[in-house]
Scaffold this motif. Structure first.
Motif, short mmCIF file in Angstrom:
data_model
loop_
_atom_site.label_atom_id
_atom_site.label_comp_id
_atom_site.label_asym_id
_atom_site.label_seq_id
_atom_site.Cartn_x
_atom_site.Cartn_y
_atom_site.Cartn_z
N VAL A 113 0.84 -1.20 0.00
CA VAL A 113 0.00 0.00 0.00
C VAL A 113 0.88 1.25 0.00
O VAL A 113 0.64 2.20 -0.77
CB VAL A 113 -0.96 0.01 1.22
CG1 VAL A 113 -1.69 1.33 1.34
CG2 VAL A 113 -1.95 -1.16 1.13
N GLU A 114 1.91 1.26 0.84
CA GLU A 114 2.83 2.40 0.90
C GLU A 114 3.56 2.58 -0.42
O GLU A 114 3.71 3.71 -0.91
CB GLU A 114 3.85 2.20 2.03
CG GLU A 114 3.23 2.24 3.42
CD GLU A 114 4.18 1.76 4.50
OE1 GLU A 114 5.37 1.44 4.21
OE2 GLU A 114 3.74 1.68 5.67
N MET A 115 4.02 1.49 -1.04
CA MET A 115 4.72 1.58 -2.32
C MET A 115 3.82 2.14 -3.41
O MET A 115 4.25 2.92 -4.26
CB MET A 115 5.26 0.22 -2.75
CG MET A 115 6.56 -0.16 -2.09
SD MET A 115 7.36 -1.54 -2.93
CE MET A 115 6.42 -2.91 -2.37
N ALA A 116 2.56 1.72 -3.42
CA ALA A 116 1.62 2.14 -4.46
C ALA A 116 1.43 3.65 -4.49
O ALA A 116 1.05 4.21 -5.52
CB ALA A 116 0.28 1.44 -4.27
N GLU A 117 1.70 4.32 -3.39
CA GLU A 117 1.54 5.77 -3.31
C GLU A 117 2.77 6.53 -3.79
O GLU A 117 2.73 7.75 -3.94
CB GLU A 117 1.22 6.17 -1.86
CG GLU A 117 -0.12 5.61 -1.38
CD GLU A 117 -0.36 5.86 0.09
OE1 GLU A 117 0.53 6.40 0.79
OE2 GLU A 117 -1.46 5.50 0.56
N LEU A 118 3.86 5.83 -4.06
CA LEU A 118 5.10 6.48 -4.47
C LEU A 118 5.14 6.74 -5.97
O LEU A 118 4.72 5.89 -6.77
CB LEU A 118 6.30 5.62 -4.06
CG LEU A 118 6.49 5.42 -2.57
CD1 LEU A 118 7.58 4.39 -2.30
CD2 LEU A 118 6.83 6.74 -1.89
N ALA A 150 12.93 3.95 -8.20
CA ALA A 150 13.24 2.73 -7.45
C ALA A 150 13.97 3.03 -6.15
O ALA A 150 14.00 2.21 -5.25
CB ALA A 150 14.08 1.78 -8.31
N GLY A 151 14.54 4.20 -6.03
CA GLY A 151 15.31 4.57 -4.85
C GLY A 151 14.49 5.15 -3.71
O GLY A 151 15.05 5.57 -2.70
N HIS A 152 13.16 5.14 -3.81
CA HIS A 152 12.33 5.70 -2.75
C HIS A 152 12.53 5.04 -1.39
O HIS A 152 12.31 5.66 -0.36
CB HIS A 152 10.84 5.61 -3.10
CG HIS A 152 10.41 6.57 -4.15
ND1 HIS A 152 10.54 7.93 -4.01
CD2 HIS A 152 9.85 6.37 -5.36
CE1 HIS A 152 10.07 8.52 -5.08
NE2 HIS A 152 9.65 7.61 -5.93
N SER A 209 9.49 -5.53 -6.82
CA SER A 209 8.70 -4.33 -7.09
C SER A 209 9.18 -3.75 -8.40
O SER A 209 10.34 -3.91 -8.79
CB SER A 209 8.80 -3.33 -5.94
OG SER A 209 10.13 -2.97 -5.66
N PHE A 210 8.27 -3.09 -9.09
CA PHE A 210 8.52 -2.61 -10.44
C PHE A 210 8.41 -1.09 -10.46
O PHE A 210 7.45 -0.53 -9.93
CB PHE A 210 7.51 -3.26 -11.40
CG PHE A 210 7.48 -4.75 -11.27
CD1 PHE A 210 8.42 -5.54 -11.92
CD2 PHE A 210 6.54 -5.38 -10.46
CE1 PHE A 210 8.41 -6.92 -11.78
CE2 PHE A 210 6.52 -6.76 -10.31
CZ PHE A 210 7.47 -7.53 -10.98
N TRP A 211 9.40 -0.45 -11.10
CA TRP A 211 9.53 1.00 -11.06
C TRP A 211 9.82 1.56 -12.45
O TRP A 211 10.46 0.89 -13.27
CB TRP A 211 10.66 1.39 -10.10
CG TRP A 211 10.43 0.83 -8.73
CD1 TRP A 211 10.82 -0.39 -8.25
CD2 TRP A 211 9.69 1.45 -7.68
NE1 TRP A 211 10.38 -0.55 -6.97
CE2 TRP A 211 9.69 0.56 -6.59
CE3 TRP A 211 9.04 2.68 -7.56
CZ2 TRP A 211 9.04 0.85 -5.39
CZ3 TRP A 211 8.41 2.98 -6.35
CH2 TRP A 211 8.42 2.07 -5.28
N GLU A 212 9.39 2.76 -12.69
CA GLU A 212 9.61 3.40 -13.99
C GLU A 212 11.09 3.56 -14.31
O GLU A 212 11.52 3.37 -15.44
CB GLU A 212 8.94 4.77 -14.05
CG GLU A 212 7.44 4.69 -14.15
CD GLU A 212 6.79 6.05 -14.19
OE1 GLU A 212 7.50 7.10 -14.21
OE2 GLU A 212 5.55 6.10 -14.21
N ASP A 213 11.89 3.95 -13.31
CA ASP A 213 13.31 4.20 -13.53
C ASP A 213 14.06 4.07 -12.20
O ASP A 213 13.46 3.85 -11.16
CB ASP A 213 13.52 5.59 -14.14
CG ASP A 213 12.81 6.70 -13.35
OD1 ASP A 213 12.78 6.64 -12.10
OD2 ASP A 213 12.29 7.63 -13.99
N GLY A 232 4.02 -1.55 -9.57
CA GLY A 232 3.44 -2.77 -9.02
C GLY A 232 4.45 -3.54 -8.20
O GLY A 232 5.63 -3.19 -8.15
N ALA A 233 3.98 -4.61 -7.56
CA ALA A 233 4.86 -5.44 -6.73
C ALA A 233 4.25 -6.83 -6.63
O ALA A 233 3.04 -7.00 -6.82
CB ALA A 233 5.04 -4.83 -5.35
#
Length: 118
Positions: free
Chosen positions: A29-34, A65-67, A57-61, A39-40
């Motif tokens: 839930v926390e990741m989805a807000e970043l 991904a460094g959040h 977890s999957f990130w645009e760049d 997705g994860a």
């Protein structure tokens, strides 16, 4: 797309269920807000009486991904309550850059505009 990859071991199905519930209710839930989160997933491989876990977890760049950085870029962020649940876990995460993909993540191919040979 960047894949952030981390492994752990849950010693029993009960621990696996508790950890999966924790991810579902809090971490995912926390990741989805970043910004930049795509997705994860939690996957498991049964090894005898233990469950080997992979969290991706999957990130645009790489910037997005460094959040979760709390130290070095590849340090795993494992809350003390999660550490108590798991039998073992990696202290570091790995990052992979997606080069070609299909299916549900197919919109993130870097090969667009190039002859894919198909």
């Amino acid at each position: 797309m960047i894949i952030r990859f981390w492994r752990a071991v849950a010693g029993s199905d009960e621990v696996l269920d508790a950890y999966a519930d924790h991810l579902r209710r809090t971490t995912f839930v926390e990741m989805a807000e970043l910004p930049g989160h795509l997705g994860a997933t939690l996957a498991r491989k049964v090894r005898g009486t233990e469950n080997e876990l992979v969290v991706m977890s999957f990130w645009e760049d790489m910037d997005s991904a460094g959040h979760f950085i709390k130290g070095d870029f590849d340090d795993a962020v494992v809350k003390p309550s999660t550490q108590k649940l798991l039998k073992s876990f990696d202290l570091k995460v790995e990052f992979f850059e997606t080069l070609v993909s299909t299916g549900v993540v197919g919109g993130h191919d870097l090969a667009t505009g190039h002859d894919s040979g198909v």
